[in-house]
Write a protein that holds these residues in place. Structure first.
Motif, PDB file in Angstrom:
ATOM      1  N   LEU A   1      -2.354   6.708   2.882  1.00 43.21           N
ATOM      2  CA  LEU A   1      -2.453   8.015   2.235  1.00 43.21           C
ATOM      3  C   LEU A   1      -1.256   8.257   1.331  1.00 43.21           C
ATOM      4  O   LEU A   1      -0.175   7.689   1.546  1.00 43.21           O
ATOM      5  N   ASP A   2      -1.437   9.135   0.368  1.00 39.55           N
ATOM      6  CA  ASP A   2      -0.335   9.629  -0.461  1.00 39.55           C
ATOM      7  C   ASP A   2       0.406   8.524  -1.206  1.00 39.55           C
ATOM      8  O   ASP A   2       1.600   8.637  -1.460  1.00 39.55           O
ATOM      9  N   GLY A   3      -0.279   7.439  -1.516  1.00 37.35           N
ATOM     10  CA  GLY A   3       0.358   6.350  -2.253  1.00 37.35           C
ATOM     11  C   GLY A   3       1.237   5.456  -1.405  1.00 37.35           C
ATOM     12  O   GLY A   3       2.062   4.719  -1.934  1.00 37.35           O
ATOM     13  N   ALA A   4       1.056   5.486  -0.087  1.00 30.15           N
ATOM     14  CA  ALA A   4       1.839   4.601   0.785  1.00 30.15           C
ATOM     15  C   ALA A   4       1.588   3.156   0.366  1.00 30.15           C
ATOM     16  O   ALA A   4       0.458   2.765   0.056  1.00 30.15           O
ATOM     17  N   GLU A   5       2.634   2.385   0.359  1.00 31.65           N
ATOM     18  CA  GLU A   5       2.575   1.000  -0.118  1.00 31.65           C
ATOM     19  C   GLU A   5       1.753   0.122   0.825  1.00 31.65           C
ATOM     20  O   GLU A   5       1.854   0.216   2.047  1.00 31.65           O
ATOM     21  N   VAL A   6       0.927  -0.736   0.225  1.00 33.46           N
ATOM     22  CA  VAL A   6       0.126  -1.716   0.945  1.00 33.46           C
ATOM     23  C   VAL A   6       0.284  -3.033   0.201  1.00 33.46           C
ATOM     24  O   VAL A   6       0.052  -3.098  -0.999  1.00 33.46           O
ATOM     25  N   SER A   7       0.675  -4.079   0.901  1.00 30.40           N
ATOM     26  CA  SER A   7       0.891  -5.366   0.238  1.00 30.40           C
ATOM     27  C   SER A   7      -0.373  -6.232   0.301  1.00 30.40           C
ATOM     28  O   SER A   7      -1.242  -6.034   1.158  1.00 30.40           O
ATOM     29  N   GLY A   8      -0.430  -7.188  -0.593  1.00 26.73           N
ATOM     30  CA  GLY A   8      -1.535  -8.130  -0.590  1.00 26.73           C
ATOM     31  C   GLY A   8      -1.579  -8.932   0.697  1.00 26.73           C
ATOM     32  O   GLY A   8      -2.657  -9.179   1.247  1.00 26.73           O
ATOM     33  N   ALA A   9      -0.429  -9.341   1.189  1.00 23.72           N
ATOM     34  CA  ALA A   9      -0.373 -10.104   2.437  1.00 23.72           C
ATOM     35  C   ALA A   9      -0.935  -9.298   3.594  1.00 23.72           C
ATOM     36  O   ALA A   9      -1.654  -9.845   4.449  1.00 23.72           O
TER      37      ALA A   9
ATOM     38  N   TRP B   1      -4.001  -1.100  -7.359  1.00 18.58           N
ATOM     39  CA  TRP B   1      -5.202  -1.912  -7.634  1.00 18.58           C
ATOM     40  C   TRP B   1      -4.801  -3.180  -8.371  1.00 18.58           C
ATOM     41  O   TRP B   1      -5.183  -4.286  -7.990  1.00 18.58           O
ATOM     42  N   ARG B   2      -4.037  -3.029  -9.453  1.00 14.35           N
ATOM     43  CA  ARG B   2      -3.623  -4.189 -10.249  1.00 14.35           C
ATOM     44  C   ARG B   2      -2.799  -5.164  -9.415  1.00 14.35           C
ATOM     45  O   ARG B   2      -3.005  -6.382  -9.484  1.00 14.35           O
ATOM     46  N   ALA B   3      -1.884  -4.653  -8.619  1.00 15.59           N
ATOM     47  CA  ALA B   3      -1.026  -5.512  -7.804  1.00 15.59           C
ATOM     48  C   ALA B   3      -1.841  -6.276  -6.765  1.00 15.59           C
ATOM     49  O   ALA B   3      -1.636  -7.482  -6.568  1.00 15.59           O
ATOM     50  N   LEU B   4      -2.765  -5.618  -6.104  1.00 12.19           N
ATOM     51  CA  LEU B   4      -3.575  -6.284  -5.081  1.00 12.19           C
ATOM     52  C   LEU B   4      -4.522  -7.301  -5.703  1.00 12.19           C
ATOM     53  O   LEU B   4      -4.696  -8.396  -5.165  1.00 12.19           O
ATOM     54  N   LYS B   5      -5.138  -6.961  -6.827  1.00 10.75           N
ATOM     55  CA  LYS B   5      -6.015  -7.917  -7.505  1.00 10.75           C
ATOM     56  C   LYS B   5      -5.223  -9.153  -7.953  1.00 10.75           C
ATOM     57  O   LYS B   5      -5.729 -10.271  -7.875  1.00 10.75           O
ATOM     58  N   ALA B   6      -3.964  -8.951  -8.382  1.00 11.11           N
ATOM     59  CA  ALA B   6      -3.114 -10.073  -8.793  1.00 11.11           C
ATOM     60  C   ALA B   6      -2.794 -10.988  -7.614  1.00 11.11           C
ATOM     61  O   ALA B   6      -2.484 -12.163  -7.806  1.00 11.11           O
ATOM     62  N   GLU B   7      -2.887 -10.456  -6.394  1.00 14.36           N
ATOM     63  CA  GLU B   7      -2.644 -11.249  -5.183  1.00 14.36           C
ATOM     64  C   GLU B   7      -3.954 -11.743  -4.571  1.00 14.36           C
ATOM     65  O   GLU B   7      -3.992 -12.122  -3.403  1.00 14.36           O
ATOM     66  N   ASP B   8      -5.027 -11.726  -5.352  1.00 11.63           N
ATOM     67  CA  ASP B   8      -6.347 -12.223  -4.937  1.00 11.63           C
ATOM     68  C   ASP B   8      -6.973 -11.465  -3.777  1.00 11.63           C
ATOM     69  O   ASP B   8      -7.716 -12.036  -2.971  1.00 11.63           O
TER      70      ASP B   8
END
Length: 149
Positions: A90-98, A125-132
């Motif tokens: 929520l609220d833009g909390a960071e989520v990593s691709g890993a 969205w862009r960051a997660l897509k970049a991490e497949d």
């Protein structure tokens, strides 16, 4: 391999969507981490979840029974000790691709009426897509939740 589902709020707040997402996760047999950015907001959300109609078993992280909680409310940087298979941010909390790849599912909920929140979600969205990471976009703009292509 997990996926990231982005939920674009335009008509309601997270408190209306969370029971559905948490309920589906618990039905699937998954424990849930509900991650926010602010402890005070998580405390307020804890109250809302207890007072809602219907029972959603949960607890605030930092208690003696964190590992036993089906749903654990955390803040960024706080470890979820409940072996969660679903992460709701929520609220833009960071989520990593890993993290996404290690989970069954990650749900990122954002306020589409807030330009800053919208841009942060786009960056995630862009960051997660970049991490497949496989990502889906869901919108409530039509009055009900619909998956958009």
């Amino acid at each position: 391999m997990g996926s990231a589902l982005f939920y674009h709020l335009t008509r309601s707040g997270p408190a209306q969507l969370l029971p559905m997402l948490i309920g589906k996760s618990l039905q699937a047999g998954w424990r849930v981490e509900l991650r926010g950015r602010d402890r005070a907001r998580q405390v307020a959300l804890d109250e809302v979840l207890w007072l809602r109609e219907g029972f959603l078993p949960h607890g605030l992280a930092g208690g003696p029974h964190d590992a036993r909680q089906p749903v654990l409310l955390t803040v960024e940087g706080q470890a979820a000790a409940n072996a969660a298979r679903c992460l709701i941010a929520l609220d833009g909390a960071e989520v990593s691709g890993a993290e996404c790849l290690a989970l069954e599912r990650a749900c990122l909920i954002f306020d589409g009426n807030d330009p800053e929140a919208l841009e942060r979600a786009r960056a995630q969205w862009r960051a997660l897509k970049a991490e497949d990471v496989a990502a889906e976009y869901w919108s409530e703009a039509g009055g009900r939740w619909e998956r958009k292509q």
